[in-house]
Design a protein around this motif. Structure first.
Motif, short mmCIF file in Angstrom:
data_model
loop_
_atom_site.label_atom_id
_atom_site.label_comp_id
_atom_site.label_asym_id
_atom_site.label_seq_id
_atom_site.Cartn_x
_atom_site.Cartn_y
_atom_site.Cartn_z
N ALA A 11 0.84 -1.19 0.00
CA ALA A 11 0.00 0.00 0.00
C ALA A 11 0.88 1.24 0.00
O ALA A 11 2.03 1.19 0.44
CB ALA A 11 -0.92 0.00 1.22
N GLN A 12 0.34 2.33 -0.48
CA GLN A 12 1.04 3.60 -0.42
C GLN A 12 0.75 4.29 0.91
O GLN A 12 -0.28 4.03 1.54
CB GLN A 12 0.61 4.50 -1.57
N ALA A 13 1.64 5.12 1.32
CA ALA A 13 1.41 5.91 2.53
C ALA A 13 0.10 6.67 2.40
O ALA A 13 -0.19 7.25 1.35
CB ALA A 13 2.57 6.88 2.76
N GLY A 14 -0.68 6.62 3.47
CA GLY A 14 -1.99 7.25 3.46
C GLY A 14 -3.10 6.32 3.02
O GLY A 14 -4.28 6.67 3.14
N GLY A 15 -2.73 5.16 2.52
CA GLY A 15 -3.71 4.20 2.04
C GLY A 15 -4.25 3.31 3.14
O GLY A 15 -3.98 3.52 4.33
N SER A 16 -5.02 2.30 2.71
CA SER A 16 -5.69 1.41 3.66
C SER A 16 -5.53 -0.04 3.23
O SER A 16 -5.38 -0.35 2.05
CB SER A 16 -7.18 1.74 3.73
N SER A 84 -4.81 5.30 6.96
CA SER A 84 -3.72 6.28 7.08
C SER A 84 -2.38 5.59 7.32
O SER A 84 -1.61 5.95 8.22
CB SER A 84 -4.02 7.25 8.23
N LEU A 85 -2.12 4.60 6.51
CA LEU A 85 -0.90 3.81 6.69
C LEU A 85 0.36 4.65 6.52
O LEU A 85 0.39 5.60 5.73
CB LEU A 85 -0.90 2.65 5.69
N THR A 90 5.15 -0.96 8.10
CA THR A 90 5.65 -2.12 7.38
C THR A 90 6.15 -3.18 8.34
O THR A 90 7.00 -2.92 9.20
CB THR A 90 6.79 -1.69 6.42
N ALA A 91 5.61 -4.38 8.21
CA ALA A 91 5.95 -5.49 9.11
C ALA A 91 5.17 -6.73 8.68
O ALA A 91 4.28 -6.65 7.83
CB ALA A 91 5.60 -5.14 10.56
N VAL A 92 5.50 -7.84 9.30
CA VAL A 92 4.65 -9.02 9.21
C VAL A 92 3.65 -8.95 10.36
O VAL A 92 4.04 -8.74 11.51
CB VAL A 92 5.47 -10.32 9.30
#
Length: 125
Positions: A11-16, A84-85, A90-92
């Motif tokens: 996902a892009q930053a700000g995405g869900s 709002s990613l 970023t992780a498992v």
């Protein structure tokens, strides 16, 4: 008891993204479930939890206000809606299920006795 986590991806930053945790062998509405994440070289971090019974929810400081944990008893599934990613998300991501309806130790991995296989979430800037 088995947990199957899914829904991760890029996902892009700000995405869900929405993660799912399908349980078998134990009923999610009667057990505390938790979401944790682990980035390379870091310890497993508490993300969110939902108790059995009342469905009381709790969140880690870094995700509060952006992530929402919920459950669908009919599908025996717990969800983690992530909005709002940020790249630092970023992780498992892992879901775990407790042997108890509710536990005060929900922030600790040791409170959960079964885990899903993990699903990778990658957020690009």
């Amino acid at each position: 008891v088995q947990l199957q986590a899914s829904g991760g991806g890029l996902a892009q930053a700000g995405g869900s993204l929405r993660l799912s945790c399908l349980a078998s062998g134990r009923t999610v509405s009667s057990r505390h479930l938790g979401w944790f994440r682990q980035a390379p070289g870091k310890e497993r971090e508490f993300v969110a939890a939902i108790s059995g019974g009342s469905g009381s929810t709790n969140y880690g400081d870094s995700v509060a206000g952006r992530f929402t944990v919920s459950r669908d008893s009919a599908k025996n599934t717990v969800y983690l809606q992530m909005n709002s990613l940020k790249p630092e998300d970023t992780a498992v991501y892992y879901c775990g299920i407790s042997p108890y309806t509710s536990t005060i130790g929900y922030k600790k991995p040791a409170s959960y006795d079964y885990w899903g296989q993990g699903t990778q979430v990658t957020v690009s800037s």
